[in-house]
Scaffold this motif. Structure first.
Motif, short mmCIF file in Angstrom:
data_model
loop_
_atom_site.label_atom_id
_atom_site.label_comp_id
_atom_site.label_asym_id
_atom_site.label_seq_id
_atom_site.Cartn_x
_atom_site.Cartn_y
_atom_site.Cartn_z
N ALA B 185 0.82 -1.22 0.00
CA ALA B 185 0.00 0.00 0.00
C ALA B 185 0.85 1.27 0.00
O ALA B 185 0.63 2.19 -0.78
CB ALA B 185 -0.92 -0.02 1.22
N LYS B 186 1.85 1.27 0.88
CA LYS B 186 2.70 2.45 1.05
C LYS B 186 3.35 2.88 -0.26
O LYS B 186 3.50 4.07 -0.54
CB LYS B 186 3.77 2.08 2.08
CG LYS B 186 4.60 3.25 2.55
CD LYS B 186 5.32 2.92 3.85
CE LYS B 186 6.76 2.57 3.61
NZ LYS B 186 7.59 2.34 4.76
N TYR B 187 3.74 1.88 -1.06
CA TYR B 187 4.51 2.18 -2.27
C TYR B 187 3.64 2.21 -3.52
O TYR B 187 4.14 2.40 -4.62
CB TYR B 187 5.63 1.16 -2.46
CG TYR B 187 6.58 1.06 -1.28
CD1 TYR B 187 7.26 2.19 -0.83
CD2 TYR B 187 6.79 -0.14 -0.62
CE1 TYR B 187 8.12 2.11 0.26
CE2 TYR B 187 7.65 -0.24 0.46
CZ TYR B 187 8.32 0.89 0.90
OH TYR B 187 9.17 0.81 1.97
N LYS B 188 2.33 1.98 -3.35
CA LYS B 188 1.46 1.88 -4.54
C LYS B 188 1.32 3.21 -5.28
O LYS B 188 0.82 3.23 -6.40
CB LYS B 188 0.08 1.34 -4.15
CG LYS B 188 0.00 -0.18 -4.26
CD LYS B 188 -1.41 -0.67 -4.07
CE LYS B 188 -1.46 -2.19 -4.21
NZ LYS B 188 -2.72 -2.73 -3.71
N VAL B 189 1.73 4.29 -4.63
CA VAL B 189 1.66 5.59 -5.31
C VAL B 189 2.62 5.66 -6.50
O VAL B 189 2.51 6.52 -7.36
CB VAL B 189 1.96 6.75 -4.34
CG1 VAL B 189 0.83 6.90 -3.35
CG2 VAL B 189 3.28 6.53 -3.63
N PHE B 190 3.57 4.76 -6.52
CA PHE B 190 4.57 4.77 -7.60
C PHE B 190 4.19 3.80 -8.71
O PHE B 190 3.62 2.74 -8.45
CB PHE B 190 5.95 4.37 -7.07
CG PHE B 190 6.55 5.37 -6.13
CD1 PHE B 190 6.77 6.67 -6.54
CD2 PHE B 190 6.90 5.01 -4.84
CE1 PHE B 190 7.33 7.61 -5.67
CE2 PHE B 190 7.47 5.93 -3.98
CZ PHE B 190 7.68 7.23 -4.40
N SER B 191 4.55 4.18 -9.94
CA SER B 191 4.45 3.21 -11.03
C SER B 191 5.75 3.24 -11.82
O SER B 191 6.25 4.31 -12.18
CB SER B 191 3.25 3.53 -11.92
OG SER B 191 3.40 4.81 -12.45
#
Lengths: 332, 335, 339
Positions: B185-191
Motif C-alpha cells: 500500500a505504502k509504495y502503490k503511489v509509484f508506477s
C-alpha cells in the motif's frame, strides 16, 4: 633496408629474452612465492586468451592491417558455445562449430577490408561494437553458467602430473602452427610481402584479397578457440566476456617487434613479448602492486620499447657529419 | 598418549563441524593473513571498505593486503585472486565482478583451506564460505523507495538507472521495487515506467537521466542502485532545470550528493557505511578462521563495535544498516 | 609518385575535393534528418525543441573531442589517448579548484588548456619526432596518463560540493533558451574549422595526410605539421575535459574512459577517413550528433541497450562503406587509377 631489418630482428628477440630473465629475477626478489613450478605454469593461464588473440592479430598486422574486434569475437564464441551446451550438443562437435563461427566473424572483417577496401581500423571499430551487441542480443542479459564438465576441460584442467594447464598446450600448438605458417610457407611470405608493398605484391600476382580474408578468418578462428578457453577458465558465458582485453593484445604484438605498418616481424618475438608481459604482470601481482602502477609500468614499457630504434636512429643522425646533412638539405 | 588424545579430540570436533576443518587444524585465534580485492581499485567506495577491513585486521592482530586491478574486468580479478591463492593466505575477501566467473578459482582456494568471504557483490554460493551483504535485496529496495517517498510523497512515475543488465544486485533491486510498487500500500503511489543502463559511467548516467526525463514528461523520481549514476542524475536534474519537478535518489556516497541536498535541489539519498561494511566483512572472516563463528542459518556474528548480525540461508550474513541522508543529516558523515 | 597522385595534389581538382567534402558533410546531415524523421515517426517526443536541445547538449562535449581526433586523423595518424587526456586534465583542474578556494575563472580555463597542450605535445613528440607509430605511442600514453590520474587521485574523487559553485552553474546557463554548452561547442568547432580553412596549416594537414611523400617533396616539414596536430588535439581535449568535469559535477579517475573510441567513432561516422587526408572537423562534430541522436532515440523508443551497441557498430561500418563509394566515384571522375 630489408637486410638491416633482418639483422635487427634476432637482436630484438635476444633483448626480449634478456628482459624476460631480468623480469623473472626481479620478480623472485619481489615475492618469495614467485619461483615455484606450480606457480609459474599456473600463472600462464591468465595469458592464454590474450595470447591466442595476439597470434591472430600478428598475422593481420603482418599485412599492415589491424583487427580490434577480436575480443568481441570471444564474446560471440562464448555465447554460441552456451547455446550449443544448452542444446546438449557434445563438446567435440560444439568446439569446431565455435571455432568456425569465430572464423566467419573474422572473414566478415576480412571481406570488408580486403574486398571492399575499407580501412581496417574503422571497420573493426564498427564490428567490435556490432559483434558484442550480437553476443548480448543472442545471449540475453543474464548469461549462462550451466556448462557440463566436458566443456570446461580445455580451460581448467591440467596434465603432466597436474602441473601443465591444458590451455597452455593448446597455445603452444597454436603458436607453433602460426609460426610455421608465417615463416615456413608461401602463405606467410605473401602476407609479409603484402605488408611491405601491397601494389608490388599485386603486380607479382599475389591474390591480395584472398590472402587478407584468410588472415582475418584465421585471427577469428583463434578468437573462437580463445572463447573455448574462456568458458573453461571462467565457466561463464556473457555478452561482456573479454571486454577490454584488446589493448593488452595490441601491446604484446607491438612489443614483440611486429611492425604496425606491416611487412616485418616474427611470431617468436610476439610469443616472447607475451612471456615478458606475463612475467612482469605475474611478478607485480604477486607483490600485490596496485593496478594503476601496473598500468603505468606497461604503458611506459610500450613507449620505451618502440622508442628504442627511434632513439638509436636519432643518435646516428646527430653524429653524422654536418656536411652530409647540408648536402641532404640542398637536395631537398 | 597425550598426542593420541588430542588426535581423537580433533577428529571428534572435525566430525561435528563439517566445513570448519581447515580452520580448526591450525587452532590459531589471531595473526591471520587476509587478502582483499574489490571490484576495482581507485573508487572511493571500495577504498573505504578496504580501510575498514584494514582497521579490523589491525585490531584483531591480523595482516590485511588490499590489491586489485584499476578497472572492473573479470579476467583481471581472477588473475588477482590466483595471485592471492599462490601467496597462501588464511582468508580472502572480495567483491565479485562476475560471481560465476570467479567461482572456479575460489573453489580452488577453499580446497586449500582458505576461508573465502564476499562482500558488496556475491560469488556463486559454492565458491565462498559467506557473503556479508550490505543490505538484503528487499531491504535495499525498501530503503530506496522510502527515500523516493521523501522526495515525492504524492508518488508518480519512477524510472531506474542500473549499471548493466548483468549486475545481479541492481537487477534484483529493480525487480523487488517493481513488485513492491504493485503490492504494498505504502509504495502503490509509484508506477515503474522505464529501466536504462549506464555502466557505472558518469557521463552516460547524466545523458540517460536527461533522456529519461524527455521520454517521460510525467516522470517523478529517478532511482539508481549505482553510486555513480545517482549523483549524475541529481546533477542532470539541476543542470536541465527540472529541480522540483523530478527527483533523483538511490545509493550514493554522502560526499557526492552533499551539494544537491544542501542547495535544496534534492531531498534524500540512501546508502550504508562502506567503512563499517569492510570492517564487518574482515571481522567475519577472522571469526570464522578463529573458530568463533560458523555462518549457518540463524547464527549471529557479534562485532562489538558495529553490532550483531544475523546469518540467513546460504551463509548470507546481512549487515543491514541502511542510512538515509537528508539536508539535516548529510553533514554528519565524513565519507 | 608516377602513379595514383592523390586528388588533393592535382591542380584544378581542389574545387572538386571541396565540393565532395561538402557533399560528405551533406551526407551526414541527410542521414541525421532521415534518422530524425524515423525517430520522429516512431515517437512524438523526439521532434520537440526541448528534446532536440537535449540531443545537442549530449553531443556538445563529444563533438569537441571528435574535432580533436579529426585533426590528428586528417594527418593520417590517430590518438587513442583522448579519453585519458580528458580524464587527467579534468582531475588535475578539479583538484586544483577544490584545494584553492579563491580560484578565478581565468585560472580554471587556463590550467586545463595548458595541461592539455603539454599532454598533446608529448604525444606529438613521440609520433612526429620519435617516429613511433601513432597507435602505439598513444596506446602507451593512454595507459600512462590514466595511470598517473589514478596514482595522483589516490582513491579519491572530487565531489560537486568541493568545486566552486560558479564552475557548475556556468555550464548550466542558457542564452536565448539554448544551453551555453551547445553554443560553446558550436563556437569551438566553427573556429577550428575556420582556422583550418583560412590558414595554410589546415591545407598542410591534408597534404601530409593524403600523401606524406608528396608533401615532403613540396617542402613541407611533415614532422612539424603532425606535431602541431597533436598539440591542437591536446588543447581541445583540455577544453573537453574541463567542460565534462563541470557538466557531470563529480570528477572521478575514470572520467571519459572509452572516449578514444567514441571520438574515433564520431569522426569516422562524420566522414573523416582513418587513412588520412579527407574529412572535416565539422563532419566529425556532426558524427557526434549522430551518436547522441541514436542514444536519445533508442531511449525514447525503449530499445534495449544491446541494440544500441549493435546499431552504433553497424553505423560505423556503413559510414566507411559510403566513404569508400564516394572515393571510388571521385577516382572515376578524375581518371585516377585504382590502387
Amino acid at each position: 633496408m630489408s637486410t638491416s631489418a633482418k639483422r635487427q630482428l634476432p637482436l630484438w628477440e635476444m633483448a626480449l629474452v634478456v628482459a624476460i630473465l631480468a623480469a623473472g629475477a626481479w620478480s623472485s626478489t619481489l615475492s618469495p612465492y614467485y619461483l615455484s613450478v606450480d606457480q609459474l605454469f599456473g600463472s600462464t593461464r591468465a595469458f592464454i586468451i590474450p595470447g591466442l588473440l595476439a597470434l591472430g592479430l600478428a598475422v593481420v598486422v603482418s599485412l599492415g592491417e589491424i583487427d580490434i574486434s577480436l575480443a568481441s569475437i570471444i564474446a560471440v564464441g562464448t555465447v554460441a558455445l552456451s547455446k550449443l551446451s544448452a542444446a546438449g550438443v557434445p563438446f567435440a562437435v560444439a568446439a569446431p562449430i565455435v571455432v568456425a563461427i569465430g572464423a566467419l566473424c573474422g572473414a566478415f572483417n576480412g571481406l570488408l577490408v580486403a574486398k571492399w577496401r575499407l580501412p581496417s581500423l574503422a571497420v573493426t571499430l564498427g564490428t567490435m561494437g556490432a559483434f558484442r551487441g550480437l553476443a548480448f542480443i543472442a545471449g540475453s542479459e543474464v548469461g549462462y553458467t550451466d556448462f557440463d564438465d566436458v566443456y570446461l576441460w580445455l580451460g581448467s584442467d591440467y596434465v603432466f602430473g597436474g602441473v601443465v594447464p591444458v590451455s597452455l598446450i593448446l597455445f603452444a600448438l597454436a603458436a607453433a602452427g602460426v609460426w610455421f605458417l608465417m615463416h615456413r610457407t608461401g602463405y606467410g611470405r605473401r602476407c609479409f610481402s603484402i605488408g611491405l608493398n601491397p601494389d608490388a605484391a599485386w603486380f607479382a600476382g599475389v591474390d591480395v584479397v584472398g590472402v587478407k580474408i584468410r588472415a582475418y578468418a584465421l585471427a577469428g578462428a583463434l578468437a573462437g578457440a580463445a572463447a573455448l578457453v574462456w568458458v573453461g577458465q571462467y565457466g561463464s558465458a556473457r555478452g561482456d566476456n573479454a571486454d577490454g582485453s584488446i589493448l593488452f593484445v595490441v601491446t604484446a604484438v607491438v612489443l614483440g617487434g611486429m611492425d604496425i605498418n606491416g611487412g616485418r616481424g616474427t611470431l617468436s618475438g610476439v610469443v616472447l613479448a607475451l612471456f615478458l608481459l606475463g612475467t612482469i604482470r605475474n611478478g607485480l601481482g604477486l607483490a600485490n602492486v596496485g593496478g594503476p602502477t601496473q598500468t603505468v609500468v606497461l604503458g611506459g614499457l610500450l613507449v620505451a620499447g618502440v622508442l628504442r630504434p627511434a632513439a638509436a636512429a636519432a643518435i646516428a643522425r646527430l653524429s653524422r657529419p654536418a656536411k652530409t646533412r647540408e648536402a641532404r638539405a640542398q637536395g631537398e | 598418549m597425550k598426542m593420541k588424545l588430542l588426535a581423537t579430540l580433533g577428529a571428534a570436533v572435525l566430525a561435528v563441524g563439517l566445513a570448519a576443518g581447515p580452520a580448526l587444524a591450525q587452532q590459531k585465534t589471531s595473526g591471520f593473513k587476509l587478502m582483499m580485492t574489490p571490484k576495482w581499485t581507485g573508487f572511493p567506495y571500495f577504498e573505504l571498505t578496504g580501510e575498514g577491513a584494514k582497521a579490523a585486521a589491525t585490531e584483531l592482530g591480523d595482516t590485511l593486503i588490499y590489491a586489485g586491478a584499476d578497472h572492473a574486468e573479470v579476467s583481471l580479478q581472477v588473475e588477482t585472486l590466483q595471485n592471492f591463492v599462490t601467496q597462501k593466505p588464511d582468508g580472502i575477501i572480495l567483491a565479485a565482478i562476475d560471481g560465476n566467473a570467479v567461482a572456479p578459482v575460489l573453489k580452488q582456494a577453499r580446497a586449500k583451506g582458505i576461508v573465502v568471504g564476499t562482500y558488496d557483490a556475491d560469488a556463486a554460493v559454492a565458491g565462498r564460505d559467506m557473503f556479508v551483504n550490505q543490505l538484503s535485496y528487499e531491504q535495499a529496495a525498501r530503503v530506496m523507495l522510502d527515500a523516493a517517498l521523501i522526495d515525492a510523497p504524492e508518488g508518480g512515475e519512477i524510472a531506474f538507472i542500473a549499471a548493466s543488465p548483468t549486475s545481479p544486485n541492481h537487477v534484483a533491486h529493480m525487480k523487488i521495487m517493481t513488485e513492491l510498487s504493485k503490492t504494498e500500500a505504502k509504495y502503490k503511489v509509484f508506477s515503474v515506467v522505464d529501466t536504462q543502463y549506464a555502466g557505472d559511467d558518469d557521463a552516460k548516467s547524466y545523458d540517460v537521466a536527461v533522456n529519461l526525463m524527455q521520454a517521460h514528461p510525467k516522470l517523478k523520481v529517478i532511482i539508481s542502485s549505482s553510486a555513480v549514476s545517482a549523483p549524475a542524475a541529481a546533477r542532470a536534474i539541476e543542470a536541465t532545470g527540472h529541480v522540483g519537478k523530478v527527483w533523483a535518489t538511490g545509493f550514493a556516497l554522502p560526499s557526492a550528493i552533499k551539494r544537491y541536498l544542501e542547495n535544496g535541489s534534492q531531498k534524500a539519498f540512501a546508502f550504508w557505511d562502506p567503512w563499517e561494511l569492510g570492517y564487518v566483512a574482515a571481522y567475519a572472516v577472522h571469526q570464522k578462521l578463529a573458530g568463533k563463528f560458523d555462518p549457518k542459518e540463524g547464527a549471529v556474528l557479534d562485532v562489538p563495535k558495529a553490532g550483531k548480525f544475523k546469518t540467513f540461508k546460504d551463509a548470507e550474513v546481512v549487515y543491514g544498516k541502511p542510512l538515509i541522508f537528508t539536508k539535516e543529516t548529510v553533514g554528519k558523515y565524513n565519507f | 609518385m608516377s602513379e595514383a597522385p592523390s586528388v588533393a595534389a592535382r591542380p584544378g581538382s581542389r574545387n572538386l575535393v571541396e565540393v565532395v567534402l561538402r557533399l560528405r558533410e551533406a551526407g551526414v546531415v541527410v542521414f541525421l534528418v532521415v534518422l530524425g524523421l524515423a525517430f520522429g515517426l516512431a515517437t512524438d517526443r523526439f521532434l520537440s525543441v526541448q528534446n532536440l536541445t537535449t540531443v545537442a547538449s549530449s553531443a556538445a562535449i563529444l563533438a569537441i573531442a571528435a574535432c580533436a581526433q579529426a585533426i590528428v586523423l586528417i594527418t593520417r595518424n590517430l590518438d587513442v589517448s583522448v579519453g585519458s587526456m580528458m580524464g587527467l586534465v579534468a582531475y588535475l583542474t578539479a583538484d586544483w579548484a577544490a584545494t584553492h578556494p579563491g580560484i578565478t575563472p581565468v585560472e580554471v580555463v587556463a590550467i586545463p588548456l595548458m595541461i592539455g597542450t603539454v599532454l598533446g605535445a608529448i604525444n606529438g613528440l613521440l609520433v612526429a619526432y620519435g617516429r613511433v607509430p601513432a597507435l602505439i605511442a598513444t596506446l602507451g600514453t593512454m595507459s600512462l596518463y590514466r595511470g598517473f590520474t589514478y596514482i595522483y587521485a589516490h582513491g579519491q574523487e572530487v565531489t560537486s560540493s568541493r568545486l566552486p559553485p560558479w564552475m557548475l552553474s556556468s555550464v548550466d546557463a542558457r542564452i536565448g533558451g539554448l544551453p551555453i554548452l551547445i553554443l560553446v561547442s558550436i563556437a569551438i568547432v566553427a573556429v577550428v574549422a575556420w582556422l583550418l580553412h583560412a590558414y595554410p596549416f589546415g591545407r598542410r594537414l591534408y597534404a601530409v595526410g593524403s600523401n606524406g611523400v608528396a608533401a615532403w617533396f613540396f617542402g613541407l616539414r611533415a614532422e612539424r605539421v603532425v606535431f602541431f596536430a597533436y598539440v591542437a588535439c591536446g588543447f581541445l581535449c583540455g577544453i573537453a575535459g574541463l567542460l565534462y568535469a563541470a557538466r557531470v559535477g563529480t570528477v572521478t579517475v575514470v572520467l571519459a574512459n572509452g572516449w578514444e573510441m567514441s571520438s574515433l567513432a564520431s569522426a569516422v561516422i562524420g566522414g573523416v577517413s582513418v587513412s588520412g587526408g579527407s574529412g572535416t572537423v565539422v563532419g566529425a562534430a556532426l558524427g557526434a550528433v549522430v551518436l547522441a541522436t541514436i542514444d536519445n532515440g533508442l531511449v525514447l523508443l525503449r530499445v534495449p541497450e544491446f541494440w544500441r551497441m549493435f546499431i552504433q557498430g553497424a553505423a560505423i561500418v556503413a559510414a566507411v562503406a559510403v566513404d569508400a563509394l564516394i572515393a571510388e566515384a571521385i577516382r572515376r571522375s578524375t581518371g585516377g587509377r585504382r590502387r
